[in-house]
Write a protein that holds these residues in place. Structure first.
Motif, PDB file in Angstrom:
ATOM      1  N   VAL A 125      -9.175  82.437  82.242  1.00 37.98           N
ATOM      2  CA  VAL A 125      -9.529  83.316  81.127  1.00 37.98           C
ATOM      3  C   VAL A 125     -10.395  82.548  80.141  1.00 37.98           C
ATOM      4  O   VAL A 125     -10.080  81.400  79.776  1.00 37.98           O
ATOM      5  N   LYS A 126     -11.471  83.173  79.722  1.00 37.89           N
ATOM      6  CA  LYS A 126     -12.338  82.588  78.694  1.00 37.89           C
ATOM      7  C   LYS A 126     -11.927  83.092  77.326  1.00 37.89           C
ATOM      8  O   LYS A 126     -11.912  84.295  77.070  1.00 37.89           O
ATOM      9  N   ILE A 127     -11.588  82.153  76.448  1.00 37.97           N
ATOM     10  CA  ILE A 127     -11.301  82.480  75.054  1.00 37.97           C
ATOM     11  C   ILE A 127     -12.615  82.312  74.282  1.00 37.97           C
ATOM     12  O   ILE A 127     -13.171  81.215  74.247  1.00 37.97           O
ATOM     13  N   PRO A 128     -13.157  83.363  73.673  1.00 38.67           N
ATOM     14  CA  PRO A 128     -14.520  83.316  73.123  1.00 38.67           C
ATOM     15  C   PRO A 128     -14.609  82.572  71.789  1.00 38.67           C
ATOM     16  O   PRO A 128     -14.838  83.170  70.737  1.00 38.67           O
ATOM     17  N   THR A 129     -14.449  81.263  71.858  1.00 42.35           N
ATOM     18  CA  THR A 129     -14.528  80.437  70.650  1.00 42.35           C
ATOM     19  C   THR A 129     -15.958  80.003  70.331  1.00 42.35           C
ATOM     20  O   THR A 129     -16.218  79.518  69.226  1.00 42.35           O
ATOM     21  N   ALA A 130     -16.901  80.150  71.272  1.00 35.98           N
ATOM     22  CA  ALA A 130     -18.302  79.812  71.009  1.00 35.98           C
ATOM     23  C   ALA A 130     -18.944  80.896  70.149  1.00 35.98           C
ATOM     24  O   ALA A 130     -18.741  82.093  70.374  1.00 35.98           O
ATOM     25  N   PRO A 141     -14.418  87.873  75.503  1.00 35.00           N
ATOM     26  CA  PRO A 141     -13.605  87.196  76.517  1.00 35.00           C
ATOM     27  C   PRO A 141     -14.024  87.615  77.923  1.00 35.00           C
ATOM     28  O   PRO A 141     -14.539  88.703  78.139  1.00 35.00           O
ATOM     29  N   ASP A 142     -13.805  86.715  78.888  1.00 36.37           N
ATOM     30  CA  ASP A 142     -13.995  86.996  80.306  1.00 36.37           C
ATOM     31  C   ASP A 142     -12.701  86.656  81.035  1.00 36.37           C
ATOM     32  O   ASP A 142     -11.884  85.874  80.543  1.00 36.37           O
ATOM     33  N   ILE A 143     -12.543  87.209  82.225  1.00 36.91           N
ATOM     34  CA  ILE A 143     -11.438  86.830  83.095  1.00 36.91           C
ATOM     35  C   ILE A 143     -11.951  86.779  84.524  1.00 36.91           C
ATOM     36  O   ILE A 143     -12.779  87.613  84.920  1.00 36.91           O
ATOM     37  N   GLU A 144     -11.514  85.773  85.256  1.00 38.36           N
ATOM     38  CA  GLU A 144     -11.901  85.650  86.659  1.00 38.36           C
ATOM     39  C   GLU A 144     -10.656  85.424  87.501  1.00 38.36           C
ATOM     40  O   GLU A 144      -9.755  84.698  87.097  1.00 38.36           O
ATOM     41  N   PHE A 145     -10.630  86.037  88.667  1.00 42.08           N
ATOM     42  CA  PHE A 145      -9.505  85.851  89.575  1.00 42.08           C
ATOM     43  C   PHE A 145     -10.034  85.783  90.998  1.00 42.08           C
ATOM     44  O   PHE A 145     -11.122  86.284  91.312  1.00 42.08           O
ATOM     45  N   VAL A 167     -14.726  89.388  85.572  1.00 41.87           N
ATOM     46  CA  VAL A 167     -14.839  90.559  84.711  1.00 41.87           C
ATOM     47  C   VAL A 167     -15.362  90.074  83.365  1.00 41.87           C
ATOM     48  O   VAL A 167     -14.691  89.306  82.660  1.00 41.87           O
ATOM     49  N   VAL A 168     -16.549  90.503  83.020  1.00 47.66           N
ATOM     50  CA  VAL A 168     -17.278  89.970  81.875  1.00 47.66           C
ATOM     51  C   VAL A 168     -17.119  90.893  80.674  1.00 47.66           C
ATOM     52  O   VAL A 168     -17.327  92.109  80.780  1.00 47.66           O
ATOM     53  N   GLY A 169     -16.765  90.323  79.534  1.00 49.00           N
ATOM     54  CA  GLY A 169     -16.692  91.100  78.305  1.00 49.00           C
ATOM     55  C   GLY A 169     -18.072  91.558  77.868  1.00 49.00           C
ATOM     56  O   GLY A 169     -19.014  90.763  77.810  1.00 49.00           O
ATOM     57  N   GLN A 170     -18.198  92.832  77.564  1.00 47.49           N
ATOM     58  CA  GLN A 170     -19.504  93.391  77.222  1.00 47.49           C
ATOM     59  C   GLN A 170     -19.897  93.035  75.788  1.00 47.49           C
ATOM     60  O   GLN A 170     -19.141  93.268  74.850  1.00 47.49           O
ATOM     61  N   ALA A 171     -21.089  92.447  75.661  1.00 48.36           N
ATOM     62  CA  ALA A 171     -21.608  92.050  74.356  1.00 48.36           C
ATOM     63  C   ALA A 171     -22.868  92.856  74.052  1.00 48.36           C
ATOM     64  O   ALA A 171     -23.742  92.990  74.919  1.00 48.36           O
ATOM     65  N   PRO A 172     -22.984  93.425  72.857  1.00 48.90           N
ATOM     66  CA  PRO A 172     -24.148  94.260  72.524  1.00 48.90           C
ATOM     67  C   PRO A 172     -25.459  93.515  72.732  1.00 48.90           C
ATOM     68  O   PRO A 172     -25.613  92.362  72.335  1.00 48.90           O
ATOM     69  N   GLY A 173     -26.407  94.192  73.400  1.00 50.59           N
ATOM     70  CA  GLY A 173     -27.748  93.654  73.550  1.00 50.59           C
ATOM     71  C   GLY A 173     -27.955  92.710  74.709  1.00 50.59           C
ATOM     72  O   GLY A 173     -29.091  92.278  74.951  1.00 50.59           O
ATOM     73  N   LEU A 174     -26.893  92.354  75.475  1.00 51.50           N
ATOM     74  CA  LEU A 174     -27.040  91.359  76.534  1.00 51.50           C
ATOM     75  C   LEU A 174     -27.023  91.954  77.935  1.00 51.50           C
ATOM     76  O   LEU A 174     -27.355  91.267  78.895  1.00 51.50           O
ATOM     77  N   LYS A 175     -26.621  93.210  78.114  1.00 49.28           N
ATOM     78  CA  LYS A 175     -26.614  93.885  79.410  1.00 49.28           C
ATOM     79  C   LYS A 175     -25.874  93.070  80.467  1.00 49.28           C
ATOM     80  O   LYS A 175     -26.392  92.810  81.562  1.00 49.28           O
ATOM     81  N   LEU A 176     -24.662  92.680  80.154  1.00 45.67           N
ATOM     82  CA  LEU A 176     -23.867  91.869  81.069  1.00 45.67           C
ATOM     83  C   LEU A 176     -23.183  92.753  82.100  1.00 45.67           C
ATOM     84  O   LEU A 176     -22.991  93.944  81.902  1.00 45.67           O
ATOM     85  N   ARG A 177     -22.785  92.136  83.205  1.00 45.94           N
ATOM     86  CA  ARG A 177     -22.142  92.873  84.285  1.00 45.94           C
ATOM     87  C   ARG A 177     -21.103  91.982  84.962  1.00 45.94           C
ATOM     88  O   ARG A 177     -21.174  90.750  84.896  1.00 45.94           O
ATOM     89  N   ASN A 178     -20.127  92.613  85.593  1.00 48.25           N
ATOM     90  CA  ASN A 178     -19.155  91.875  86.386  1.00 48.25           C
ATOM     91  C   ASN A 178     -19.843  91.317  87.630  1.00 48.25           C
ATOM     92  O   ASN A 178     -20.871  91.843  88.076  1.00 48.25           O
ATOM     93  N   ASP A 202     -22.377  79.668  93.978  1.00 45.77           N
ATOM     94  CA  ASP A 202     -23.011  80.920  93.579  1.00 45.77           C
ATOM     95  C   ASP A 202     -22.197  81.480  92.417  1.00 45.77           C
ATOM     96  O   ASP A 202     -21.064  81.930  92.595  1.00 45.77           O
ATOM     97  N   SER A 203     -22.790  81.444  91.211  1.00 40.49           N
ATOM     98  CA  SER A 203     -22.099  81.921  90.012  1.00 40.49           C
ATOM     99  C   SER A 203     -22.239  83.416  89.811  1.00 40.49           C
ATOM    100  O   SER A 203     -21.728  83.961  88.830  1.00 40.49           O
ATOM    101  N   GLY A 204     -22.949  84.091  90.722  1.00 44.44           N
ATOM    102  CA  GLY A 204     -23.108  85.528  90.623  1.00 44.44           C
ATOM    103  C   GLY A 204     -24.255  85.918  89.706  1.00 44.44           C
ATOM    104  O   GLY A 204     -24.949  85.079  89.128  1.00 44.44           O
ATOM    105  N   THR A 205     -24.463  87.219  89.578  1.00 44.57           N
ATOM    106  CA  THR A 205     -25.491  87.769  88.696  1.00 44.57           C
ATOM    107  C   THR A 205     -24.787  88.432  87.521  1.00 44.57           C
ATOM    108  O   THR A 205     -24.277  89.550  87.636  1.00 44.57           O
ATOM    109  N   LEU A 206     -24.727  87.731  86.400  1.00 41.91           N
ATOM    110  CA  LEU A 206     -23.953  88.195  85.252  1.00 41.91           C
ATOM    111  C   LEU A 206     -24.739  89.084  84.304  1.00 41.91           C
ATOM    112  O   LEU A 206     -24.158  89.667  83.389  1.00 41.91           O
ATOM    113  N   GLN A 207     -26.051  89.192  84.507  1.00 44.73           N
ATOM    114  CA  GLN A 207     -26.888  89.955  83.585  1.00 44.73           C
ATOM    115  C   GLN A 207     -27.770  90.921  84.368  1.00 44.73           C
ATOM    116  O   GLN A 207     -28.427  90.518  85.331  1.00 44.73           O
ATOM    117  N   ARG A 208     -27.771  92.172  83.969  1.00 51.59           N
ATOM    118  CA  ARG A 208     -28.602  93.166  84.657  1.00 51.59           C
ATOM    119  C   ARG A 208     -30.075  92.784  84.544  1.00 51.59           C
ATOM    120  O   ARG A 208     -30.554  92.410  83.480  1.00 51.59           O
TER     121      ARG A 208
END
Length: 255
Positions: A125-130, A141-145, A167-178, A202-208
């Motif tokens: 689990v990512k705790i969004p401290t950045a 926050p994100d979570i990966e399993f 599973v990526v937490g959606q942030a305004p303006g970034l067009k993120l995806r799982n 392979d870290s996947g495609t996190l951004q549309r």
């Protein structure tokens, strides 16, 4: 890894198979692993990332728990999300600060036997401290399993694979995806208490609209004493959205 390794994606700590790290007499460890990676990441500018993660780990007979606290510095129009660089038009200047904290664990439910791998389901689990305002993270926050699969061939060759879903937490303006994530490679025992590791990640495609982030990593780990290990690695990106080059080194103290 952040990676970890390359960056805070817990890369090298998860890449080296558990069989190569386990020490029943010293189930706790602390790791400090400064690293650098940079490239254009599918943009028209260069993004450079410097990271100093401090990782605490408990490694029991079957259960492993992990806490990573990174300090990061970066420049260029991009921000970090789980070790991947997310394209953004803002924040091209140099900035530093606390990165996202990651908490994770896995549990071995099946032991290796012959050509059958051990199986270790995991969650992190990512705790969004950045800070999103400073362009250091997404602020969500994100979570990966998923699961790790490890083989032990005569105690000298240690193949490894991991498949996961983030599973990526959606942030305004970034067009993120799982995204699906994957890595596979092997560690080989070498003389003088060492391991050489080769890994595809392979870290996947996190951004549309962006492409996948894929890279090759080579690492060398050596046991300096019964309780102290040194590791160094190089990484080379395979796609435009990957780092062109990355490198890191670190020390792990077991107790």
């Amino acid at each position: 890894m952040a990676a970890r390794r390359i960056g805070s994606c817990l890369l090298l700590g998860l890449a080296l198979p558990a069989a190569a790290r386990a020490d029943p007499a010293r189930p706790f460890s602390i790791n400090v692993e400064p690293s650098y990676f940079g490239g254009t990441f599918g943009t028209s500018n260069t993004v450079s990332v410097y990271e100093v993660p401090v990782t605490f780990e408990y490694h029991g007979a079957r259960l492993r728990m992990r806490l990573e606290i990174p300090y990061i510095a970066l420049t260029g129009a991009g921000l970090l999300s789980g070790g991947s660089v997310i394209q953004t038009s803002g924040h091209p200047v140099w900035r530093t600060g606390l990165g996202d904290i990651w908490v994770g664990g896995d549990y071995r439910v099946l032991d290796t036997a012959g050509y059958r791998p051990s199986v270790r389901p995991y969650v992190k689990v990512k705790i969004p401290t950045a800070s999103r305002a400073q362009g250091l993270g997404t602020g969500r926050p994100d979570i990966e399993f998923g699961s790790h699969f490890e083989w032990n061939l005569d105690g000298r060759i240690l193949p490894y694979a991991r498949a996961g879903y983030r599973v990526v937490g959606q942030a305004p303006g970034l067009k993120l995806r799982n995204a699906f994530t994957f890595e596979a490679g092997a560690s080989v025992v070498v003389p003088h208490h060492g391991y050489v590791t080769a890994l595809f990640l392979d870290s996947g495609t996190l951004q549309r609209g962006a492409g996948p982030a894929e890279q090759l990593i080579g690492a060398y780990t050596v046991r300096l004493t019964a309780a102290l290990e040194f590791q160094t690695y190089l990484t080379r990106g395979l796609t435009p959205n990957s780092p062109a080059f990355g490198a890191g080194m670190g020390l792990t103290e077991k107790f």
